[in-house]
Design an enzyme around this catalytic site. Sequence first.
Site, PDB file in Angstrom:
ATOM      1  N   LYS A  22       0.827  -1.207   0.000  1.00 38.00           N
ATOM      2  CA  LYS A  22       0.000   0.000   0.000  1.00 38.00           C
ATOM      3  C   LYS A  22       0.863   1.261   0.000  1.00 38.00           C
ATOM      4  O   LYS A  22       0.588   2.211  -0.725  1.00 38.00           O
ATOM      5  CB  LYS A  22      -0.923   0.031   1.228  1.00 38.00           C
ATOM      6  CG  LYS A  22      -1.941  -1.093   1.268  1.00 38.00           C
ATOM      7  CD  LYS A  22      -2.972  -0.892   2.371  1.00 38.00           C
ATOM      8  CE  LYS A  22      -2.406  -1.020   3.766  1.00 38.00           C
ATOM      9  NZ  LYS A  22      -1.870  -2.375   4.081  1.00 38.00           N
ATOM     10  N   ARG A  81      -9.881   1.122   9.228  1.00 37.57           N
ATOM     11  CA  ARG A  81      -9.460  -0.249   9.474  1.00 37.57           C
ATOM     12  C   ARG A  81     -10.635  -1.104   9.972  1.00 37.57           C
ATOM     13  O   ARG A  81     -10.527  -2.313  10.055  1.00 37.57           O
ATOM     14  CB  ARG A  81      -8.357  -0.208  10.536  1.00 37.57           C
ATOM     15  CG  ARG A  81      -7.422  -1.377  10.490  1.00 37.57           C
ATOM     16  CD  ARG A  81      -6.184  -1.085  11.293  1.00 37.57           C
ATOM     17  NE  ARG A  81      -5.176  -0.450  10.444  1.00 37.57           N
ATOM     18  CZ  ARG A  81      -3.884  -0.471  10.712  1.00 37.57           C
ATOM     19  NH1 ARG A  81      -3.446  -1.070  11.790  1.00 37.57           N
ATOM     20  NH2 ARG A  81      -3.024   0.102   9.907  1.00 37.57           N
ATOM     21  N   ARG A 131      11.771 -10.494   5.404  1.00 38.43           N
ATOM     22  CA  ARG A 131      12.449  -9.243   5.756  1.00 38.43           C
ATOM     23  C   ARG A 131      13.573  -9.478   6.763  1.00 38.43           C
ATOM     24  O   ARG A 131      13.403 -10.218   7.730  1.00 38.43           O
ATOM     25  CB  ARG A 131      11.454  -8.279   6.412  1.00 38.43           C
ATOM     26  CG  ARG A 131      10.710  -7.428   5.453  1.00 38.43           C
ATOM     27  CD  ARG A 131       9.864  -6.439   6.235  1.00 38.43           C
ATOM     28  NE  ARG A 131       8.729  -6.029   5.423  1.00 38.43           N
ATOM     29  CZ  ARG A 131       7.588  -5.577   5.922  1.00 38.43           C
ATOM     30  NH1 ARG A 131       7.415  -5.475   7.226  1.00 38.43           N
ATOM     31  NH2 ARG A 131       6.618  -5.219   5.124  1.00 38.43           N
ATOM     32  N   ARG A 180      12.881  -9.098  12.687  1.00 36.30           N
ATOM     33  CA  ARG A 180      12.102  -8.500  13.776  1.00 36.30           C
ATOM     34  C   ARG A 180      11.036  -9.481  14.231  1.00 36.30           C
ATOM     35  O   ARG A 180      10.492 -10.243  13.417  1.00 36.30           O
ATOM     36  CB  ARG A 180      11.426  -7.205  13.314  1.00 36.30           C
ATOM     37  CG  ARG A 180      12.393  -6.063  12.977  1.00 36.30           C
ATOM     38  CD  ARG A 180      11.598  -4.795  12.707  1.00 36.30           C
ATOM     39  NE  ARG A 180      10.330  -5.138  12.039  1.00 36.30           N
ATOM     40  CZ  ARG A 180       9.212  -4.461  12.174  1.00 36.30           C
ATOM     41  NH1 ARG A 180       9.159  -3.390  12.927  1.00 36.30           N
ATOM     42  NH2 ARG A 180       8.106  -4.836  11.533  1.00 36.30           N
ATOM     43  N   ARG A 199      -1.427 -11.169  12.478  1.00 37.43           N
ATOM     44  CA  ARG A 199      -1.844  -9.871  11.913  1.00 37.43           C
ATOM     45  C   ARG A 199      -2.834 -10.079  10.776  1.00 37.43           C
ATOM     46  O   ARG A 199      -3.782  -9.305  10.614  1.00 37.43           O
ATOM     47  CB  ARG A 199      -0.620  -9.097  11.420  1.00 37.43           C
ATOM     48  CG  ARG A 199       0.189  -8.477  12.568  1.00 37.43           C
ATOM     49  CD  ARG A 199       1.632  -8.236  12.185  1.00 37.43           C
ATOM     50  NE  ARG A 199       1.803  -7.140  11.228  1.00 37.43           N
ATOM     51  CZ  ARG A 199       2.933  -6.936  10.562  1.00 37.43           C
ATOM     52  NH1 ARG A 199       3.973  -7.728  10.729  1.00 37.43           N
ATOM     53  NH2 ARG A 199       3.029  -5.943   9.718  1.00 37.43           N
TER      54      ARG A 199
END
Length: 215
Positions: free
Chosen positions: A13, A88, A127, A160, A171
């Site tokens: 996004k 959201r 990541r 992370r 999530r």
Amino acid sequence: MNLALLGPPGAGKGTQAKKLFEEFGVPQTSTGDILRDAVRRGTELGKKAAPLMSAGKLVPDEVMVGIVLDRLRQPDLSRGFVLDGFPRTIPQAEALGSALERAGKKLDAVISIQVPEETVVERISGRRTCPRDGSVYNIYQNPPKRSGICDQCHGELVQRDDDKPEKVRERLAVYRAQTLPLEAYYDKQGLLRRINGVGPPEGIFAEIKTALGRS
Ligand SMILES: [Zn+2]
């Protein structure tokens, strides 16, 4: 042009919001930025949000909505905005809708960037970040020259906690439960544009422009 971007974490996004700004000059207003800005400026709502944010808690709808609406009233957004990360939830969408109506504005389109959940898990769990200088890599799409080592400072890269597959799945479950119902909500209003979010960012942006009738 007033837009909102929907899509799971890792859908790209932010990348598309940046392209919309470059092409059409409509500023990106990501909720994270707006929140941090409100806290920094010490606005009344910022003062409410600050302790929650530093405790890692969710900012409640009424505070979040107030902060976003404050931001939408600022003069640099008079020609349009791209909301990224807001609304959201359905209550946030309803609050946004009535506030825009009071201001004589409306959303022109809601772009939902569609990415399969397993692709999101791979993107995010790939990541790796450098704790020393903040460089970000992706072991699939943008790997460092030497595995596990930062190109910039040769320090060791870490994953992370938030980027671990089980956290990403959590999530995604929250997104599915709270945010995905917004597709049907905006579809009913004739605003929803579904975009395939798999592939190079340029191709995805071309699809968005077509969906907006701006290609
Ligand atoms: Zn580094």
